[in-house]
Design an enzyme around this catalytic site. Structure first.
Site, PDB file in Angstrom:
ATOM      1  N   LYS A 157       0.841  -1.098   0.171  1.00 14.02           N
ATOM      2  CA  LYS A 157       0.102   0.041   0.075  1.00 14.02           C
ATOM      3  C   LYS A 157       0.603   1.254  -0.022  1.00 14.02           C
ATOM      4  CE  LYS A 157      -0.566   0.440   5.087  1.00 14.02           C
ATOM      5  NZ  LYS A 157      -1.430   0.835   6.115  1.00 14.02           N
ATOM      6  N   GLY A 195       9.695  -2.879  -0.235  1.00 13.21           N
ATOM      7  CA  GLY A 195      10.880  -2.861   0.728  1.00 13.21           C
ATOM      8  C   GLY A 195      10.426  -2.472   2.093  1.00 13.21           C
ATOM      9  N   GLY A 196       9.011  -2.124   2.215  1.00  9.71           N
ATOM     10  CA  GLY A 196       8.546  -1.846   3.507  1.00  9.71           C
ATOM     11  C   GLY A 196       9.149  -0.766   4.352  1.00  9.71           C
ATOM     12  N   GLU A 253      20.737   4.901  17.597  1.00  8.38           N
ATOM     13  CA  GLU A 253      21.180   5.055  16.366  1.00  8.38           C
ATOM     14  C   GLU A 253      20.697   6.573  15.876  1.00  8.38           C
ATOM     15  OE1 GLU A 253      21.446   0.693  14.213  1.00  8.38           O
ATOM     16  OE2 GLU A 253      19.871   2.132  13.451  1.00  8.38           O
ATOM     17  N   ALA A 255      15.263  -7.039  10.103  1.00  7.63           N
ATOM     18  CA  ALA A 255      14.907  -7.528   8.688  1.00  7.63           C
ATOM     19  C   ALA A 255      15.522  -8.685   7.885  1.00  7.63           C
ATOM     20  CB  ALA A 255      15.644  -6.305   7.666  1.00  7.63           C
ATOM     21  N   HIS A 292      46.317 -11.214   8.952  1.00  8.29           N
ATOM     22  CA  HIS A 292      47.136 -10.328   9.743  1.00  8.29           C
ATOM     23  C   HIS A 292      47.392  -9.188   8.802  1.00  8.29           C
ATOM     24  CE1 HIS A 292      49.617  -8.110  12.649  1.00  8.29           C
ATOM     25  NE2 HIS A 292      50.488  -8.124  11.709  1.00  8.29           N
TER      26      HIS A 292
HETATM   27  P1  FAD Z   1       7.585  -4.154   7.324  1.00  9.80           P
HETATM   28  O1  FAD Z   1       9.011  -3.855   6.416  1.00  9.80           O
HETATM   29  O2  FAD Z   1       7.209  -3.255   8.142  1.00  9.80           O
HETATM   30  O3  FAD Z   1       6.635  -4.166   5.804  1.00  9.80           O
HETATM   31  C1  FAD Z   1       5.393  -4.459   5.829  1.00  9.80           C
HETATM   32  C2  FAD Z   1       4.577  -3.755   4.690  1.00  9.80           C
HETATM   33  O4  FAD Z   1       3.151  -3.792   4.642  1.00  9.80           O
HETATM   34  C3  FAD Z   1       4.909  -2.098   4.688  1.00  9.80           C
HETATM   35  O5  FAD Z   1       5.459  -1.578   3.561  1.00  9.80           O
HETATM   36  C4  FAD Z   1       3.257  -1.746   4.597  1.00  9.80           C
HETATM   37  O6  FAD Z   1       2.929  -0.446   3.986  1.00  9.80           O
HETATM   38  C5  FAD Z   1       2.535  -2.945   4.071  1.00  9.80           C
HETATM   39  N1  FAD Z   1       1.245  -3.264   4.654  1.00  9.80           N
HETATM   40  C6  FAD Z   1       0.636  -3.179   5.918  1.00  9.80           C
HETATM   41  N2  FAD Z   1      -0.661  -3.394   5.691  1.00  9.80           N
HETATM   42  C7  FAD Z   1      -1.006  -3.646   4.674  1.00  9.80           C
HETATM   43  C8  FAD Z   1      -2.196  -3.952   3.964  1.00  9.80           C
HETATM   44  N3  FAD Z   1      -3.159  -4.103   4.552  1.00  9.80           N
HETATM   45  N4  FAD Z   1      -2.264  -4.056   2.456  1.00  9.80           N
HETATM   46  C9  FAD Z   1      -1.133  -3.710   1.896  1.00  9.80           C
HETATM   47  N5  FAD Z   1       0.334  -3.290   2.182  1.00  9.80           N
HETATM   48  C10 FAD Z   1       0.333  -3.281   3.884  1.00  9.80           C
HETATM   49  N6  FAD Z   1      16.161  -4.328  10.794  1.00  9.80           N
HETATM   50  C11 FAD Z   1      17.513  -4.800  10.780  1.00  9.80           C
HETATM   51  O7  FAD Z   1      17.638  -6.071  10.584  1.00  9.80           O
HETATM   52  N7  FAD Z   1      18.472  -4.012  10.563  1.00  9.80           N
HETATM   53  C12 FAD Z   1      18.472  -2.482  10.800  1.00  9.80           C
HETATM   54  O8  FAD Z   1      19.599  -1.906  10.673  1.00  9.80           O
HETATM   55  C13 FAD Z   1      17.292  -2.012  10.938  1.00  9.80           C
HETATM   56  N8  FAD Z   1      16.984  -0.597  10.974  1.00  9.80           N
HETATM   57  C14 FAD Z   1      15.812  -0.086  11.156  1.00  9.80           C
HETATM   58  C15 FAD Z   1      15.822   1.372  11.581  1.00  9.80           C
HETATM   59  C16 FAD Z   1      14.568   1.812  11.769  1.00  9.80           C
HETATM   60  C17 FAD Z   1      14.427   3.165  11.889  1.00  9.80           C
HETATM   61  C18 FAD Z   1      13.114   0.793  11.953  1.00  9.80           C
HETATM   62  C19 FAD Z   1      12.105   1.514  12.060  1.00  9.80           C
HETATM   63  C20 FAD Z   1      13.415  -0.408  11.752  1.00  9.80           C
HETATM   64  C21 FAD Z   1      14.738  -1.135  11.505  1.00  9.80           C
HETATM   65  N9  FAD Z   1      14.825  -2.345  11.384  1.00  9.80           N
HETATM   66  C22 FAD Z   1      16.137  -2.827  11.187  1.00  9.80           C
HETATM   67  C23 FAD Z   1      13.632  -3.307  11.420  1.00  9.80           C
HETATM   68  C24 FAD Z   1      13.065  -3.659   9.963  1.00  9.80           C
HETATM   69  O9  FAD Z   1      12.754  -2.704   9.458  1.00  9.80           O
HETATM   70  C25 FAD Z   1      11.926  -4.639  10.240  1.00  9.80           C
HETATM   71  O10 FAD Z   1      12.298  -5.565  11.055  1.00  9.80           O
HETATM   72  C26 FAD Z   1      11.612  -5.150   8.943  1.00  9.80           C
HETATM   73  O11 FAD Z   1      11.386  -3.963   8.132  1.00  9.80           O
HETATM   74  C27 FAD Z   1      10.277  -5.974   8.855  1.00  9.80           C
HETATM   75  O12 FAD Z   1       9.958  -6.476   7.782  1.00  9.80           O
HETATM   76  P2  FAD Z   1       8.342  -6.987   7.326  1.00  9.80           P
HETATM   77  O13 FAD Z   1       8.186  -7.122   5.995  1.00  9.80           O
HETATM   78  O14 FAD Z   1       7.948  -7.737   8.474  1.00  9.80           O
HETATM   79  O15 FAD Z   1       7.589  -5.493   7.808  1.00  9.80           O
HETATM   80  P1  NAI Z   2      13.708  -1.243  21.635  1.00  7.92           P
HETATM   81  O1  NAI Z   2      12.675  -2.277  21.991  1.00  7.92           O
HETATM   82  O2  NAI Z   2      15.160  -1.435  21.021  1.00  7.92           O
HETATM   83  O3  NAI Z   2      13.838  -0.154  22.857  1.00  7.92           O
HETATM   84  C1  NAI Z   2      13.052   0.581  23.483  1.00  7.92           C
HETATM   85  C2  NAI Z   2      13.527   0.914  24.689  1.00  7.92           C
HETATM   86  O4  NAI Z   2      12.655   2.023  25.299  1.00  7.92           O
HETATM   87  C3  NAI Z   2      13.897  -0.109  25.787  1.00  7.92           C
HETATM   88  O5  NAI Z   2      15.209   0.127  26.204  1.00  7.92           O
HETATM   89  C4  NAI Z   2      12.750   0.363  26.771  1.00  7.92           C
HETATM   90  O6  NAI Z   2      13.057  -0.071  28.231  1.00  7.92           O
HETATM   91  C5  NAI Z   2      12.815   1.743  26.807  1.00  7.92           C
HETATM   92  N1  NAI Z   2      11.291   2.268  27.166  1.00  7.92           N
HETATM   93  C6  NAI Z   2      10.050   1.816  27.043  1.00  7.92           C
HETATM   94  N2  NAI Z   2       9.025   2.595  27.595  1.00  7.92           N
HETATM   95  C7  NAI Z   2       9.893   3.692  28.003  1.00  7.92           C
HETATM   96  C8  NAI Z   2       9.562   4.708  28.766  1.00  7.92           C
HETATM   97  N3  NAI Z   2       8.303   5.169  29.019  1.00  7.92           N
HETATM   98  N4  NAI Z   2      10.522   5.756  29.153  1.00  7.92           N
HETATM   99  C9  NAI Z   2      11.704   5.373  28.980  1.00  7.92           C
HETATM  100  N5  NAI Z   2      12.167   4.336  28.440  1.00  7.92           N
HETATM  101  C10 NAI Z   2      11.204   3.472  27.941  1.00  7.92           C
HETATM  102  O7  NAI Z   2      12.952  -0.240  20.525  1.00  7.92           O
HETATM  103  P2  NAI Z   2      13.248   0.640  19.351  1.00  7.92           P
HETATM  104  O8  NAI Z   2      14.540   1.216  19.765  1.00  7.92           O
HETATM  105  O9  NAI Z   2      11.889   1.427  19.428  1.00  7.92           O
HETATM  106  O10 NAI Z   2      13.437  -0.044  18.126  1.00  7.92           O
HETATM  107  C11 NAI Z   2      12.010  -1.017  17.878  1.00  7.92           C
HETATM  108  C12 NAI Z   2      12.813  -2.166  17.212  1.00  7.92           C
HETATM  109  O11 NAI Z   2      13.168  -1.663  15.709  1.00  7.92           O
HETATM  110  C13 NAI Z   2      14.186  -3.023  17.488  1.00  7.92           C
HETATM  111  O12 NAI Z   2      13.601  -3.560  18.633  1.00  7.92           O
HETATM  112  C14 NAI Z   2      14.531  -3.413  16.450  1.00  7.92           C
HETATM  113  O13 NAI Z   2      13.985  -4.663  16.395  1.00  7.92           O
HETATM  114  C15 NAI Z   2      14.225  -2.625  15.436  1.00  7.92           C
HETATM  115  N6  NAI Z   2      15.551  -1.942  14.894  1.00  7.92           N
HETATM  116  C16 NAI Z   2      16.634  -2.486  14.457  1.00  7.92           C
HETATM  117  C17 NAI Z   2      17.901  -1.794  14.102  1.00  7.92           C
HETATM  118  C18 NAI Z   2      19.052  -2.605  13.891  1.00  7.92           C
HETATM  119  O14 NAI Z   2      19.094  -3.868  13.597  1.00  7.92           O
HETATM  120  N7  NAI Z   2      20.116  -1.947  13.659  1.00  7.92           N
HETATM  121  C19 NAI Z   2      17.777  -0.307  14.040  1.00  7.92           C
HETATM  122  C20 NAI Z   2      16.493   0.324  14.429  1.00  7.92           C
HETATM  123  C21 NAI Z   2      15.336  -0.412  14.960  1.00  7.92           C
END
Ligand code: FAD
Ligand code: NAI
Length: 471
Positions: free
Chosen positions: A37, A42-43, A191, A326, A450
């Site tokens: 949607k 790539g979500g 981050e 991801a 190394h």
């Molecule tokens: P999503 O990527 O959320 O994809 C779901 C898709 O479904 C969306 O595009 C949405 O528009 C679509 N959708 C939902 N409902 C409907 C519907 N009814 N009809 C049609 N389409 C729909 N993970 C890592 O491993 N490494 C990282 O460095 C990392 N960095 C991140 C940084 C940030 C800021 C955030 C927020 C997340 C990060 N993540 C990272 C987490 C990662 O983005 C997610 O784990 C991953 O995108 C999950 O994939 P997914 O396909 O399950 O869901």
């Molecule tokens: P997170 O679960 O990693 O961290 C949330 C933090 O907020 C926790 O430490 C928790 O104790 C704290 N918290 C919760 N409620 C609070 C409150 N009321 N006051 C103060 N602290 C509070 O969740 P985050 O950082 O939002 O990321 C969500 C997810 O996205 C991650 O768990 C990860 O799966 C994914 N992600 C992965 C990345 C990567 O792989 N490099 C980068 C960014 C996101």
């Protein structure tokens, strides 16, 4: 999609989970359609998550390094300025290239891409509200739900993605805020906090728990990482909860309180980033039309083959159990399609790495010390600091260490925890070791080139069952 045609598989959601499953299904000869949607494939990951955040992390790090880390390398630079618009442009270019790339892969693998919002009409029929207007329906013998997750809102603070932002606002700010408060010291908080701190913002992270890093990070690693980030300029308030916020008027005011109650404090900021976790997203999916329910945390309930209680409907990725990563979604996508086409699949949930892309990076796989202790497992620890690694020394990049945990009796590796340069690349070796059931001695007796940072990995392994040479 024509109304009459029935697909072998219809996928709802074109994120990492959905698009990888679609490609794999296409490769396996299934007739497959993927409904997305957002208007781009790539979500979360490609559009507003992994990719744009890593672009900003990389470029803000370069800037920060040029500002603070050149003189002693024999490099003198003149005036250094950030052009935020151009930095955002660079990010957008990376995102667009990758999302278009997925679209190309869809064509290459005969995946039908339906741009719109899907909702269950019945157990085999999805009604699609098309982005370009109008509606259609598509029928699937099998259906895969891959609708991902969304930021958990902070109660009482309305997200406007300008003053009160989630990560989506944090990757798109038009100017560097003077003061930024981050609620939640997990991966997103650290981050995105790093990005804006490097670009000049005064960043304060408020974390409820006694350590940063979110779930899974080893306590010793978290402590060291916090020290390093503090040196870079970030401020931390641990054991502190945000009780409410007020975004009326100019700026935002945040009320905090000691986690156990008591000490209260007011923080003011230009921007507040809510990063308290993410929750599964199933809004508008019409689950009620087919009687599918979610658990108390909004996750779709599945069995080991990713099947919901309606056997031909599966769910993978952030919308169901496990770490919201991801690469976890990607593993599940391949496995789910293999279950469908071959009857078997495989994901090793004990060997899924986590990486935090700060500088230095933090990476881990397997169990941490807290977890092993509370499970009563007897283990050995081997550590090696980057300050004793020749490559880190020549790079003048010596903060951090590698820590290996192995079973006290069998020496089988149970966990690997790294804070240090290139930790995110180095952890792949640890994942492989765990996947293959290696002992620390197996790794220690493997030749590592190394001078490389990965020698620190080998020496940590040596230190686990014997002694490191260089420390
Ligand atoms: P999503 O990527 O959320 O994809 C779901 C898709 O479904 C969306 O595009 C949405 O528009 C679509 N959708 C939902 N409902 C409907 C519907 N009814 N009809 C049609 N389409 C729909 N993970 C890592 O491993 N490494 C990282 O460095 C990392 N960095 C991140 C940084 C940030 C800021 C955030 C927020 C997340 C990060 N993540 C990272 C987490 C990662 O983005 C997610 O784990 C991953 O995108 C999950 O994939 P997914 O396909 O399950 O869901
Ligand atoms: P997170 O679960 O990693 O961290 C949330 C933090 O907020 C926790 O430490 C928790 O104790 C704290 N918290 C919760 N409620 C609070 C409150 N009321 N006051 C103060 N602290 C509070 O969740 P985050 O950082 O939002 O990321 C969500 C997810 O996205 C991650 O768990 C990860 O799966 C994914 N992600 C992965 C990345 C990567 O792989 N490099 C980068 C960014 C996101």
């Amino acid at each position: 999609a024509s109304e009459a045609e029935e697909k072998d598989l219809v996928i709802i959601g074109g994120g990492v989970a959905g698009y990888v499953a679609a490609i794999k299904a296409g490769q396996s000869g299934l007739k497959v359609a993927c409904i997305e949607k957002r208007g781009a494939l790539g979500g979360t990951c490609l559009n507003v998550g992994c990719i744009p955040s890593k672009s900003l992390l990389n470029n803000s790090h370069l800037y920060h390094q040029i500002l603070h880390d050149t003189k002693h390398r024999g490099i003198e630079v003149g005036e250094v300025k950030v052009n935020l618009q151009a930095m955002m442009q660079a990010k957008d270019t990376s995102v667009a290239g990758l999302t278009k790339g997925v679209e190309f892969l869809f064509k290459k693998n005969n995946v039908e891409y339906i741009k719109g919002t899907g909702a269950f009409q019945d157990e085999h029929t999805i009604a699609v509200n098309l982005i370009d207007g109008g509606e259609t329906t598509v029928r699937g013998k099998n259906i895969l739900i891959a609708t991902g997750s969304e930021a958990t809102p902070f109660p009482g603070l309305t997200i406007d993605e300008k003053k009160v932002i989630t990560s989506t606002g944090a990757i798109a700010m038009q100017e560097v805020p003077k003061k930024m408060v981050v609620i939640g010291g997990g991966i997103i908080g650290l981050e995105m906090g790093s990005v804006w701190s490097r670009l000049g913002s005064e960043v304060t992270v408020v974390e409820f728990l006694g350590q940063i890093g979110g779930p899974g990070m080893d306590a010793e690693v978290a402590k060291q990482t916090q020290k390093i980030l503090q040196k870079q300029g970030m401020k931390f308030k641990l054991n502190t909860k945000v009780t409410k916020g007020d975004a009326e008027g100019e700026g935002v005011t945040i009320n905090t309180e000691a986690a156990k109650g008591g000490k209260e404090e007011l923080l003011d900021a230009d921007v507040v980033l809510c990063a308290i976790g993410r929750r599964p997203y199933t809004n508008g999916l019409g689950l009620e039309n087919i009687g599918l329910e979610t658990d108390d945390r909004g996750r779709l309930i599945i069995d080991q083959e990713y099947r919901t209680k309606i056997q031909h409907i599966r769910a993978i990725g952030d919308v169901t159990f496990g770490p919201m990563l991801a690469h976890k979604a990607e593993e599940e996508a391949v496995a789910a399609i293999e279950y469908l086409t071959k009857g078997y699949g495989h994901v090793n949930y004990g060997a899924i790495p986590s990486v935090m892309y700060t500088h230095p990076e933090v990476a881990w796989v397997g169990q941490n010390e807290q977890e092993l202790k509370s499970a009563g497992v007897k283990y050995k620890v081997g550590s090696f600091p980057f300050s004793a690694n020749s490559r880190a020394k020549t790079n003048l990049d010596t903060l951090g260490f590698v820590k290996m945990l192995s079973d006290a009796e069998t020496d089988r590796i149970l966990g690997i925890h790294i804070v240090g340069p290139n930790a995110g690349e180095m952890i792949a070796e640890g994942v492989l070791a765990i996947e293959y059931g290696a002992s620390s001695e197996d790794v220690a007796r493997t030749s590592h080139a190394h001078p490389t940072l990965s020698e620190a990995f080998k020496e940590a392994a040596m230190a686990t069952y014997d002694k490191a040479i260089h420390y």
